[in-house]
Design an enzyme around this catalytic site. Structure first.
Site, mmCIF file in Angstrom:
data_model
loop_
_atom_site.group_PDB
_atom_site.id
_atom_site.type_symbol
_atom_site.label_atom_id
_atom_site.label_comp_id
_atom_site.label_asym_id
_atom_site.label_seq_id
_atom_site.Cartn_x
_atom_site.Cartn_y
_atom_site.Cartn_z
ATOM 1 N N LYS A 141 1.037 -0.944 0.109
ATOM 2 C CA LYS A 141 0.160 0.185 -0.055
ATOM 3 C C LYS A 141 0.584 1.324 0.120
ATOM 4 C CE LYS A 141 -1.693 0.791 3.967
ATOM 5 N NZ LYS A 141 -0.995 2.134 4.396
ATOM 6 N N THR A 142 1.593 1.056 1.207
ATOM 7 C CA THR A 142 2.663 2.657 1.556
ATOM 8 C C THR A 142 3.627 2.757 -0.100
ATOM 9 O OG1 THR A 142 2.174 2.579 3.527
ATOM 10 C CG2 THR A 142 3.947 4.037 2.475
ATOM 11 N N ARG B 200 -0.969 -10.104 10.107
ATOM 12 C CA ARG B 200 0.373 -8.949 11.382
ATOM 13 C C ARG B 200 1.111 -10.371 10.685
ATOM 14 N NH1 ARG B 200 -0.796 -5.362 9.622
ATOM 15 N NH2 ARG B 200 -2.620 -6.567 9.208
ATOM 16 N N ASP C 102 -4.492 7.845 2.365
ATOM 17 C CA ASP C 102 -3.995 6.722 2.603
ATOM 18 C C ASP C 102 -5.209 6.214 3.857
ATOM 19 O OD1 ASP C 102 -2.314 5.014 3.169
ATOM 20 O OD2 ASP C 102 -1.430 5.822 4.315
ATOM 21 N N GLU C 103 -5.303 5.228 4.015
ATOM 22 C CA GLU C 103 -6.410 4.934 5.807
ATOM 23 C C GLU C 103 -7.559 5.291 5.515
ATOM 24 O OE1 GLU C 103 -5.258 2.066 7.008
ATOM 25 O OE2 GLU C 103 -2.904 2.226 7.295
ATOM 26 N N GLN D 84 -9.942 -4.105 7.150
ATOM 27 C CA GLN D 84 -9.203 -3.578 7.742
ATOM 28 C C GLN D 84 -10.139 -2.500 8.791
ATOM 29 O OE1 GLN D 84 -4.783 -4.235 8.090
ATOM 30 N NE2 GLN D 84 -4.936 -4.521 6.011
#
Length: 719
Positions: A33-34, A602, A220-221, A251
């Site tokens: 994503k980043t 995770r 973002d997010e 998420q």
């Protein structure tokens, strides 16, 4: 191909190169994503489509903004100046300082932190004669901030929306609070976006300036946005429509902070013609971990849908690589099992920093902290204090110290006004002066001042009540044992009522911590023994090594990754969280499932899910059944084991394939060892006695010399 595009997979490249019109990048866990967001930013600059000041890039944390800035500089080979890159609050504050006069503020306005906000609200409540005891300021502030998160100023709030909060006067209090903020030339965090949204709505010329400035928006997010953040973004994007939002509906786990998963779910409706690009190639986890997580989250109806798969072709998994599910007799064995695996992996050369224990609620960390301390394994608690460092636990320990040692001045001073008993600075100063002059403990000094009539009013009544209760609780300690005494103390002192009255998001967790404190007491024969243990734990030297096991809640784990992840407490009544289900129904259940998905994803190499047949509630053991989430993961991706595991047919009446195991088969009970009412027993400290009553694992024993006491069965042996 341009160098900055060369390392991207086809879906990532599409997300970077689709520059015109609205784009939603559904980025699953570990899918880069980043990298996509940063590369898209760099691509806009390198292709000359925009200058640095023409791109508005929004993140949720300062850390994420800093990381994006550093990555951008690395891609471009130089630092970039003039960026509009930062958190929602930082960017809104930057805008508001330009146009503060439009909402009655000066450009140099102060931004208040949470403590200052509460202090100001208390002042306004006093002026409005609203009882802070009846209506705790954190409760009222929480509601005011929820209104601000929805972009609702005082004029938009109706009496019906406020209900009976503050006796029906909360809208007026909200208005007075806002007026006081403006009088001080101040704003709180909620004001920043609320004011800017209001300004943009009512000033089309000003909004038009921003439309001309910002040719592209990067967010973002997006799944974590609240209503006012959503409104602010829509206003800024309504002209160019070149908005790219990156997020993962699977998420979205912060509804309690105002996040609305619906914002991401209705993106295509909000922005007609939007392109949705799914990033499903995960470069973090093994195939079994991804398959288990995908199967679990597929049970959610409220999602846009995607399926994680390995970034490269993977061979068929061996059993040892599957998600391990350990069925254990009780919560004590759960902590031992985690400790054993950490020790074994450490001996084989694996880093402790790559191991994490992720719990649903903060109180669960205590058992693992104690086990790791016993084993000498360094650890850190991420996003919170260690168990015995938490304020409510320190308060409970101070009360316990006073029961054992009435002359403990430090403990007395800590709790004399917790909960509030009207003992202010003047009364405390008088106590200290008299204690120093007479060379007596504060408790004895307080009793003397009361006898002389020198301690009067509300402070006198409060101290008199505290001393009387301490005497009663000491009698309970001698007669019924330390568990019963501390339960009575926390209830009768008003401490638990104080936390129940606190409607802040942290209060339920603090109550759970106190319950865990009572559970911890039951592991010790005496209160003095427990306090000695706590002192040793607190004195345990802080290991300076960076190689430590991480303990944290699932909420705190979002965005992190580890080689090895433990997920304990997967039982009904623990996870999913029953309080969340009671308050939110199906919507809350789906968020709990998203939390489970976050936990599994995770891990890079190993996931170990644990559940216990019994957990101690206060001093008693309570039967538990596995979490419904375990039923939703296909058996082909699981490797079951543990002392209580038996691959057998499902238990009658259970949902699906629940692992069958006897629920009462923890350590041998007193009855199993031949200890029943009338049995003669021996106790290490109290000597010989006779069992006069038995309930669950608690025995009432008449000792030959020590009198009648309540003892847990495992501390006695047949005589």
């Amino acid at each position: 191909m341009a160098e900055h595009l060369a390392r991207l997979n086809p879906e990532q490249r599409m997300a970077v190169e689709t520059l015109e019109g609205p784009v939603l990048v559904l980025a699953g866990a570990g899918t880069g994503k980043t990298r996509v967001l940063t590369t898209r930013f760099a691509h806009l600059l390198l292709t000359g489509r925009a200058s640095p000041g023409q791109i508005l890039a929004v993140t949720f944390t300062n850390k994420a903004a800093r990381e994006m800035r550093e990555r951008l500089a690395a891609l471009l080979g130089r630092p970039v100046e003039g960026l509009w890159l930062g958190t929602f609050h930082a960017l809104a504050a930057r805008m508001l300082r330009r146009y503060a006069g439009l909402v009655g503020l000066d450009a140099n306005f102060t931004i208040l932190d949470a403590d200052d906000q509460l202090r100001l609200l208390k002042q306004v409540m006093e002026a409005e004669r609203i009882d802070a005891k009846r209506w705790p300021p954190p409760l009222l502030m929480g509601q005011i901030q929820r209104w601000k998160d929805r972009g609702e100023g005082p004029r938009a709030v109706t009496a019906a929306m406020a209900g009976d909060l503050a006796g029906g006067r909360l809208p007026a209090l909200y208005s007075a609070y806002q007026a006081r903020l403006k009088a001080l030339n101040a704003a709180d965090f909620g004001d920043l976006l609320m004011y800017m949204t209001e300004i943009l709505r009512h000033n089309p010329d000003l909004l038009g300036q921003y439309h001309r400035q910002f040719r592209y928006l990067l967010v973002d997010e997006y799944q974590d946005t609240n209503v006012v953040q959503y409104l602010w973004l829509r206003l800024l994007a309504q002209a160019q429509h070149n908005i790219c939002c990156v997020g993962d509906d699977d998420q979205s786990i912060y509804s309690w902070r105002g996040a609305e998963v619906e914002n991401i779910l209705r993106f295509e409706k909000d922005f007609p013609g939007a392109k949705v690009i799914r990033l499903e190639r995960n470069y973090r986890s093994t195939a079994p971990i991804l398959a288990a997580a995908s199967a679990l989250i597929a049970h959610n109806a409220g999602r846009l849908g995607k399926t994680l798969r390995p970034g490269s072709e993977a061979r068929a998994p061996e059993a040892s690589e599957r998600v391990a599910v350990l069925s254990l007799w009780d919560s004590e064995e759960e902590a031992r099992a985690v400790g054993e695996r950490i020790e074994a992996w450490r001996r084989s050369g694996e880093s402790l920093a790559e191991m994490a224990v992720l719990v649903r609620a903060g109180f669960q960390t205590r058992a693992f902290e104690e086990r790791l301390i016993t084993l000498g394994i360094p650890y850190r608690v991420i996003g919170g204090l260690r168990f015995y460092e938490r304020a409510e636990i320190r308060d409970a320990i101070a009360y316990a110290r006073l029961l054992v040692q009435p002359g403990d001045d430090l403990a007395f001073e800590r709790i004399i006004n917790v909960p509030r008993r009207g003992v202010g600075a003047v009364a405390l100063r008088a106590l200290h002066e008299r204690a120093r002059a007479a060379d007596t403990p504060l408790t004895a000094t307080a009793a003397a001042l009361l006898a002389e009539g020198a301690l009067r009013g509300r402070a006198g009544e409060g101290v008199r009540g505290l001393l009387a209760h301490l005497a009663i609780w000491r009698e309970t300690l001698a007669r019924e044992g330390h568990v019963m005494a501390m339960r009575a103390l926390l209830d009768e002192s008003g401490y638990t009522d104080m936390l129940r009255a606190d409607k802040s998001p942290e209060a339920p967790g603090r109550l759970e911590n106190l319950k865990e404190f009572i559970r911890a007491l039951a592991d010790f024969e005496t209160l003095a023994g427990f306090l000695d243990h706590v002192a040793l734990v607190m004195e345990n030297e802080e290991n300076t090594t960076s190689d430590k096991v991480s303990l944290m809640t699932l909420h705190a784990a979002k965005g992190l990754e580890f080689d090895n992840v433990f997920l304990p407490g997967w039982e009904e009544g623990v996870f999913p969280n029953p309080r969340a289900l009671e308050e939110g129904g199906i919507k809350a259940l789906e968020e709990e499932r998203r939390l489970a998905y976050v936990g599994i994803t995770r891990a890079r190499k190993r996931v170990v899910i644990l559940h216990a047949a019994q957990r101690r509630i206060y001093a008693n053991w309570q039967d538990s059944i596995p979490s419904r989430f375990l039923d939703e993961i296909p058996e082909e991706w699981l490797a079951r084991g543990g002392s209580a595991s038996r691959q057998a047919r499902p238990l009658p009446g259970t949902r699906g394939a629940v692992t069958a195991f006897p629920l009462h088969a923890r350590a041998p009970t007193a009855k199993a060892r031949g200890i029943v009412v009338g049995s003669r027993i021996f106790h290490q400290n109290f000597g010989h006695g006779t069992v006069v009553a038995a309930e669950d694992d608690r025995l009432e024993i008449a000792f030959d010399e020590a009198g009648t006491k309540h003892i847990l069965d495992r501390f006695v042996e047949p005589a």
